[in-house]
Enzyme design. Structure first.
Site, PDB file in Angstrom:
ATOM      1  N   ASP A  92       0.649  -0.586   0.283  1.00  0.00           N
ATOM      2  CA  ASP A  92      -0.130   0.089  -0.021  1.00  0.00           C
ATOM      3  C   ASP A  92       1.077   1.061  -0.335  1.00  0.00           C
ATOM      4  O   ASP A  92       2.132   1.501   0.228  1.00  0.00           O
ATOM      5  CB  ASP A  92      -0.775  -0.112   1.348  1.00  0.00           C
ATOM      6  CG  ASP A  92      -1.818   0.981   0.813  1.00  0.00           C
ATOM      7  OD1 ASP A  92      -2.276   2.018   0.426  1.00  0.00           O
ATOM      8  OD2 ASP A  92      -2.561   1.122   2.245  1.00  0.00           O
ATOM      9  N   ASP A 271      -7.861  -7.457   0.921  1.00  0.00           N
ATOM     10  CA  ASP A 271      -6.873  -7.372   1.607  1.00  0.00           C
ATOM     11  C   ASP A 271      -7.714  -6.749   3.415  1.00  0.00           C
ATOM     12  O   ASP A 271      -8.886  -5.989   3.351  1.00  0.00           O
ATOM     13  CB  ASP A 271      -5.728  -6.411   2.219  1.00  0.00           C
ATOM     14  CG  ASP A 271      -5.565  -4.784   2.155  1.00  0.00           C
ATOM     15  OD1 ASP A 271      -6.007  -5.119   3.191  1.00  0.00           O
ATOM     16  OD2 ASP A 271      -6.224  -4.421   1.194  1.00  0.00           O
TER      17      ASP A 271
END
Length: 376
Positions: A92, A271
């Site tokens: 990320d 996720d």
């Protein structure tokens, strides 16, 4: 990298595919355990591979940039070498973490200035620097730098934020295209659709992201407090627009029921910290429903953590034993519970994939959504 769609469900938008990377193939739909600081909390890499059957894990740019720092990661030869995980990794961009520090950051066109949550030191992230940082970390899939809007937020704020995210995306793509991977394997950049819960903004963003023809695309800014119905509605709006031949990643989602409903809407990748975070507090996800293992009712229950679970995790521990460990604050409790929850999540998406291929996904999904959401 390559993404191939193998099956489309006849009764929903669910898909089964395979995403091929230089660190191995990923069967979709897939759940990706979150390893924020280079490790999935309380879980050994061997357990991730052998017990949980994880095919890809996450790291986070913000946290890895602060600790251990880029010099250490680069000297190690990238995150794969540093943490000993030889399968795919996604990072990320750190946007969510920075923007969640609303009192400690300043946002402007150039990028974001923020204070470290560790020592208060000042740092600056730009779209360009975030690309450079993720090149050094060396994940197989890296994310564009974006602003994740809070919920609720005013339409004007969401609109202005979206425009900034799109401008930042163009800068991310330019930097990504003018640089090369550092560790002799390929990396893919995923743009992120934003727009809060405003349909017209989501459409605008999805169309803009689709026009970039990236390897894959992500949907951000959901599962941030909005009702589940809003999340599903925005997800459906976006999946109707994003290219069908590219992987779709719904960021930060979610509960087992959220995942099943989102698979039905055409999402391929998920996720969430929920399975490990909840595990450390004694909340277990099972094929029959949710268990708070701290409750007195489990004190003399010597049945396995999931009676149907021998197919997805080593089920040698009883509810009574895990409850005992948690009550005593034994470190092993977090490990057992985390392995169990992650094993369940990976089992769930594997089952979903098999049902899609068999042609029985929708009926199974409708039954499982009710089953996995009930409290036991």
């Amino acid at each position: 990298m390559k993404f191939s769609l193998l099956h489309n469900d006849k009764d929903s938008k669910a898909r089964a595919g395979i995403l091929e990377t230089d660190h191995g193939s990923i069967e979709t739909p897939i759940f990706m355990p979150v390893g924020t600081a280079g490790t999935v909390k309380a879980v050994h890499q061997r357990e991730l591979k052998d017990d949980i059957k994880a095919q890809i894990i996450l790291g986070n740019t913000y946290h890895l940039y602060l600790r251990p720092g880029l010099e250490v990661i680069e000297n190690a030869g990238g995150l794969h070498k540093f943490n000993g995980w030889d399968k795919p990794i996604l990072t990320d961009s750190g946007g969510y973490q920075i923007f969640s520090l609303s009192a400690q950051r300043k946002l402007k066109e150039e990028g974001a200035t923020f204070k470290s949550h560790i020592d208060g030191s000042k740092h600056f992230f730009s779209p360009e620097s975030v690309m450079d940082i993720q090149r050094i970390i060396g994940a197989d899939i890296i994310m564009a730098f974006d602003e994740c809007t809070p919920y609720p937020c005013e339409f004007k704020y969401a609109k202005d934020s979206l425009a900034l995210t799109h401008r930042w995306l163009d800068r991310c793509i330019s930097r990504f295209d003018e640089t090369e991977p550092k560790y002799n394997y390929s990396q893919a950049l995923f743009p992120i659709v934003q727009g809060s819960v405003y349909k017209d903004l989501r459409i605008q963003s999805a169309e803009y992201i689709a026009s970039k023809n990236a390897f894959g695309n992500a949907i951000g800014g959901l599962s941030v407090g909005e009702p589940a119905e809003e999340m599903y509605a925005m997800t459906e709006v976006v999946t109707n627009i994003l290219p069908k031949d590219k992987p779709r990643y719904l960021m930060g989602v979610g509960t087992p029921a959220n995942i099943l409903e989102s698979i039905a809407l055409g999402i391929d990748m998920f996720d969430c910290v929920m399975p490990t975070r909840n595990a450390r507090h004694g909340l277990l996800f099972t094929s029959n429903g949710i268990i708070n293992i701290r409750n007195e009712k489990w004190k003399n229950d010597f049945s396995p953590l999931d009676e149907n679970g021998t197919t997805f995790v080593d089920n040698e521990y009883s509810k009574a034993y895990l409850r005992h460990l948690l009550v005593c604050n034994e470190l092993l409790a977090a490990q057992i519970a985390s392995v169990h929850n992650l094993g369940f999540y990976l089992w769930l998406v594997k089952e979903a994939r098999e049902k899609i291929i068999e042609g029985s996904f929708l009926e199974w999904k409708n039954k499982m959504v009710k089953q996995v959401a009930q409290r036991l």
